[in-house]
Design an enzyme around this catalytic site. Sequence first.
Site, PDB file in Angstrom:
ATOM      1  N   HIS A 163      -4.214  -5.233   7.740  1.00  0.00           N
ATOM      2  CA  HIS A 163      -5.450  -4.755   7.117  1.00  0.00           C
ATOM      3  C   HIS A 163      -5.384  -3.267   6.833  1.00  0.00           C
ATOM      4  O   HIS A 163      -4.458  -2.561   7.241  1.00  0.00           O
ATOM      5  CB  HIS A 163      -6.650  -5.066   8.022  1.00  0.00           C
ATOM      6  CG  HIS A 163      -6.603  -4.378   9.358  1.00  0.00           C
ATOM      7  ND1 HIS A 163      -6.917  -3.049   9.527  1.00  0.00           N
ATOM      8  CD2 HIS A 163      -6.277  -4.846  10.592  1.00  0.00           C
ATOM      9  CE1 HIS A 163      -6.802  -2.723  10.801  1.00  0.00           C
ATOM     10  NE2 HIS A 163      -6.399  -3.795  11.477  1.00  0.00           N
ATOM     11  N   CYS A 179      -3.539  -5.043  15.508  1.00  0.00           N
ATOM     12  CA  CYS A 179      -3.240  -5.362  14.113  1.00  0.00           C
ATOM     13  C   CYS A 179      -2.268  -4.383  13.472  1.00  0.00           C
ATOM     14  O   CYS A 179      -2.031  -3.291  13.958  1.00  0.00           O
ATOM     15  CB  CYS A 179      -4.519  -5.370  13.299  1.00  0.00           C
ATOM     16  SG  CYS A 179      -5.567  -6.791  13.576  1.00  0.00           S
TER      17      CYS A 179
END
Length: 203
Positions: A163, A179
């Site tokens: 992301h 992440c």
Amino acid sequence: MSPKFPLRLNRRAFLAGSAALGGSLSAPAVLAQAAMDGSTEMETDVRQTTRRNISSFRVLDWHDYFTNLRRGAILADTESRCVHFWSEDARIYRLYPSSVPMTDDLTRRGRTEVVRKVEGPDWRPTPSMRERNPEWPDYVPPGPNNPLGTHALYLSWQYYRIHGTHDTRKIGRRSSNGCIGLYNEHIAELFGLAQIGTQVLLI
């Protein structure tokens, strides 16, 4: 520092991109992974994390990591802190600096794939994140305060994402709760290139 750093398979472009980042080993080049319990994260104080490093920021050959390029391939390297992308026909290659997890216990490695693409993602902390950080909000809507930035690629591993981030200080550092984070400009480009089913390898 310019966040525009998508590299083609081209030495001149690589060197030019490095110069745009400051031309030193302190410029960003990291790759990220996700916490075993979940990969979305709130921003952390990057001043408490490791320095930026691009000593291993280099072009790679997809043959060393994948048997084919069906639906394209994404390689996230947690050591060099880079994200590589190859299109299905191998005509498009991109190399992006990224953030990586702060510690090895927040890192998951192996093969997965893109299962969902979201522009303007919202965010909720995972159960383990809530345990570690009870002060975090239960929900953050899309927008400038969202820790997933402008776009997110959801992986087949629950909670794991590739992301964007609105906090550009995180790129090139061990700064994530799990992440893989990219500059918003880069995740927007990767979002357009990747497909549902694109192969993903985290090493």
